[in-house]
Structures are given as C-alpha cells and as structure tokens.
Design a protein around this motif. Structure first.
Motif, PDB file in Angstrom:
ATOM      1  N   VAL A 120       0.820  -1.220   0.000  1.00  0.00           N
ATOM      2  CA  VAL A 120       0.000   0.000   0.000  1.00  0.00           C
ATOM      3  C   VAL A 120       0.850   1.263   0.000  1.00  0.00           C
ATOM      4  O   VAL A 120       0.327   2.364   0.161  1.00  0.00           O
ATOM      5  CB  VAL A 120      -0.978   0.024   1.196  1.00  0.00           C
ATOM      6  CG1 VAL A 120      -1.950  -1.148   1.109  1.00  0.00           C
ATOM      7  CG2 VAL A 120      -0.221   0.011   2.521  1.00  0.00           C
ATOM      8  N   LYS A 121       2.126   1.112  -0.211  1.00  0.00           N
ATOM      9  CA  LYS A 121       3.025   2.262  -0.218  1.00  0.00           C
ATOM     10  C   LYS A 121       2.620   3.255  -1.294  1.00  0.00           C
ATOM     11  O   LYS A 121       2.458   2.892  -2.463  1.00  0.00           O
ATOM     12  CB  LYS A 121       4.463   1.800  -0.449  1.00  0.00           C
ATOM     13  CG  LYS A 121       5.490   2.911  -0.372  1.00  0.00           C
ATOM     14  CD  LYS A 121       6.903   2.346  -0.538  1.00  0.00           C
ATOM     15  CE  LYS A 121       7.947   3.442  -0.439  1.00  0.00           C
ATOM     16  NZ  LYS A 121       9.322   2.910  -0.587  1.00  0.00           N
ATOM     17  N   GLY A 122       2.433   4.495  -0.897  1.00  0.00           N
ATOM     18  CA  GLY A 122       2.045   5.535  -1.831  1.00  0.00           C
ATOM     19  C   GLY A 122       0.589   5.501  -2.257  1.00  0.00           C
ATOM     20  O   GLY A 122       0.141   6.374  -3.006  1.00  0.00           O
ATOM     21  N   ARG A 123      -0.159   4.524  -1.800  1.00  0.00           N
ATOM     22  CA  ARG A 123      -1.568   4.380  -2.211  1.00  0.00           C
ATOM     23  C   ARG A 123      -2.544   4.388  -1.047  1.00  0.00           C
ATOM     24  O   ARG A 123      -3.743   4.575  -1.264  1.00  0.00           O
ATOM     25  CB  ARG A 123      -1.761   3.061  -2.971  1.00  0.00           C
ATOM     26  CG  ARG A 123      -0.905   2.889  -4.192  1.00  0.00           C
ATOM     27  CD  ARG A 123      -1.322   1.655  -4.993  1.00  0.00           C
ATOM     28  NE  ARG A 123      -1.194   0.419  -4.244  1.00  0.00           N
ATOM     29  CZ  ARG A 123      -2.186  -0.433  -4.047  1.00  0.00           C
ATOM     30  NH1 ARG A 123      -3.402  -0.187  -4.503  1.00  0.00           N
ATOM     31  NH2 ARG A 123      -1.981  -1.554  -3.380  1.00  0.00           N
ATOM     32  N   GLY A 124      -2.045   4.128   0.139  1.00  0.00           N
ATOM     33  CA  GLY A 124      -2.947   3.957   1.264  1.00  0.00           C
ATOM     34  C   GLY A 124      -2.706   4.935   2.387  1.00  0.00           C
ATOM     35  O   GLY A 124      -1.569   5.336   2.655  1.00  0.00           O
ATOM     36  N   THR A 125      -3.794   5.308   3.053  1.00  0.00           N
ATOM     37  CA  THR A 125      -3.705   6.197   4.207  1.00  0.00           C
ATOM     38  C   THR A 125      -4.733   5.764   5.236  1.00  0.00           C
ATOM     39  O   THR A 125      -5.822   5.321   4.877  1.00  0.00           O
ATOM     40  CB  THR A 125      -3.999   7.661   3.810  1.00  0.00           C
ATOM     41  OG1 THR A 125      -3.217   8.018   2.667  1.00  0.00           O
ATOM     42  CG2 THR A 125      -3.653   8.603   4.941  1.00  0.00           C
ATOM     43  N   ILE A 126      -4.367   5.917   6.491  1.00  0.00           N
ATOM     44  CA  ILE A 126      -5.295   5.624   7.583  1.00  0.00           C
ATOM     45  C   ILE A 126      -5.580   6.921   8.327  1.00  0.00           C
ATOM     46  O   ILE A 126      -4.679   7.731   8.558  1.00  0.00           O
ATOM     47  CB  ILE A 126      -4.711   4.541   8.530  1.00  0.00           C
ATOM     48  CG1 ILE A 126      -5.701   4.185   9.629  1.00  0.00           C
ATOM     49  CG2 ILE A 126      -3.373   4.966   9.105  1.00  0.00           C
ATOM     50  CD1 ILE A 126      -5.259   2.985  10.483  1.00  0.00           C
ATOM     51  N   PHE A 127      -6.832   7.119   8.662  1.00  0.00           N
ATOM     52  CA  PHE A 127      -7.247   8.324   9.392  1.00  0.00           C
ATOM     53  C   PHE A 127      -7.985   7.904  10.649  1.00  0.00           C
ATOM     54  O   PHE A 127      -8.684   6.905  10.644  1.00  0.00           O
ATOM     55  CB  PHE A 127      -8.227   9.156   8.557  1.00  0.00           C
ATOM     56  CG  PHE A 127      -7.732   9.558   7.198  1.00  0.00           C
ATOM     57  CD1 PHE A 127      -8.007   8.768   6.088  1.00  0.00           C
ATOM     58  CD2 PHE A 127      -7.013  10.727   7.009  1.00  0.00           C
ATOM     59  CE1 PHE A 127      -7.562   9.127   4.820  1.00  0.00           C
ATOM     60  CE2 PHE A 127      -6.570  11.099   5.756  1.00  0.00           C
ATOM     61  CZ  PHE A 127      -6.843  10.306   4.661  1.00  0.00           C
ATOM     62  N   ARG A 128      -7.878   8.716  11.689  1.00  0.00           N
ATOM     63  CA  ARG A 128      -8.697   8.493  12.857  1.00  0.00           C
ATOM     64  C   ARG A 128      -9.421   9.776  13.229  1.00  0.00           C
ATOM     65  O   ARG A 128      -8.890  10.864  13.051  1.00  0.00           O
ATOM     66  CB  ARG A 128      -7.920   7.977  14.059  1.00  0.00           C
ATOM     67  CG  ARG A 128      -6.998   8.980  14.705  1.00  0.00           C
ATOM     68  CD  ARG A 128      -6.760   8.599  16.152  1.00  0.00           C
ATOM     69  NE  ARG A 128      -5.956   7.395  16.239  1.00  0.00           N
ATOM     70  CZ  ARG A 128      -6.044   6.533  17.241  1.00  0.00           C
ATOM     71  NH1 ARG A 128      -6.936   6.701  18.199  1.00  0.00           N
ATOM     72  NH2 ARG A 128      -5.256   5.482  17.295  1.00  0.00           N
ATOM     73  N   ASN A 129     -10.617   9.637  13.743  1.00  0.00           N
ATOM     74  CA  ASN A 129     -11.399  10.760  14.261  1.00  0.00           C
ATOM     75  C   ASN A 129     -11.823  10.357  15.663  1.00  0.00           C
ATOM     76  O   ASN A 129     -12.763   9.576  15.842  1.00  0.00           O
ATOM     77  CB  ASN A 129     -12.609  11.023  13.366  1.00  0.00           C
ATOM     78  CG  ASN A 129     -13.412  12.220  13.816  1.00  0.00           C
ATOM     79  OD1 ASN A 129     -13.499  12.513  15.009  1.00  0.00           O
ATOM     80  ND2 ASN A 129     -14.010  12.914  12.868  1.00  0.00           N
ATOM     81  N   ASN A 130     -11.109  10.891  16.648  1.00  0.00           N
ATOM     82  CA  ASN A 130     -11.366  10.480  18.033  1.00  0.00           C
ATOM     83  C   ASN A 130     -12.685  11.022  18.562  1.00  0.00           C
ATOM     84  O   ASN A 130     -13.229  10.476  19.526  1.00  0.00           O
ATOM     85  CB  ASN A 130     -10.214  10.923  18.930  1.00  0.00           C
ATOM     86  CG  ASN A 130      -8.954  10.127  18.695  1.00  0.00           C
ATOM     87  OD1 ASN A 130      -8.995   8.984  18.257  1.00  0.00           O
ATOM     88  ND2 ASN A 130      -7.811  10.737  18.978  1.00  0.00           N
TER      89      ASN A 130
END
Length: 124
Positions: free
Chosen positions: A64-74
């Motif tokens: 997932v390098k360069g293609r994936g991101t993880i986000f959190r909303n606490n």
C-alpha cells in the motif's frame, strides 16, 4: 465493551479508489492504537497501516506504499482507510483492529479487538 463495525467494501474497478470506515463504540478511541488488516483465502491476515494514539501512521505493508492512508477521528470514534489505484491483488476481506496501547506491531496477534470485516473485490 468495545465493538467494531467496518463498512464501505464492495466491487471496485482496477485503478479506482475505496474508503473504508470503521466505527468503534464502547470505548474512547483516543486510548487505542488502530490498524487495518487484509486477508485473502489461504493466507495469514496481513497488516496494512497502523495509527498510533497521537495520529502518527506507520505502514506495515509495502503493498500500500504511496496508495494507502489511515485516518482516525477520536471525536466520532471512527477510523478510515483510503486506498487508491486499486489492483486486483487488493481484493480480500479488510479488517479494522484496535488495541489498548500505543504500539503498532505488525502482527494480527498484537490486536485483541476486531471487526467482522468487509469484503473488497477489485475486478473489471
């Protein structure tokens, strides 16, 4: 009691994008490390991305390098995975995981709390 529910999976064409959501309830998300894993039949659950308590991201998989991101909303107790330029090999069941610590360990055994998974199929 911690409860995790993933959503957003489905059929996506190669080159497309997906955004998976993970709703975490019963706890304060800001106390938990969260991660996304993927599993295909016959293979071990593969770690993709992990998000520390402070929001720092570590990547487990080069896939997932360069293609994936993880986000959190606490505030909303939500975790999301954005994956772009999808490939057929991205197909699988995607799982959201959480653990009450501040350590990202690239192993499914390091996480106690899991959702039921959401299926993603990348195909034309």
């Amino acid at each position: 009691q911690l409860h995790i529910v993933e959503s957003g999976g489905g059929l996506v064409k190669p080159g497309g994008s997906l955004r998976l959501s993970c709703a975490v309830s019963g706890v304060n998300l800001y106390e938990y490390t969260v991660a996304w894993f993927r599993q295909v039949p016959g293979k071990e659950r593969e770690g993709l991305l992990c998000n520390y308590i402070d929001g720092t991201v570590t990547r487990f998989s080069d896939s997932v390098k360069g293609r994936g991101t993880i986000f959190r909303n606490n505030v909303a107790n939500m975790v999301e995975l954005q994956l772009d330029n999808l490939k057929p090999e991205d197909s699988g069941v995607y799982y959201c995981a959480a653990e009450l610590n501040d350590v990202c360990i690239d192993s499914y055994t390091a996480f106690r709390y899991w959702g039921q998974g959401t299926q993603v199929t990348v195909s034309s």
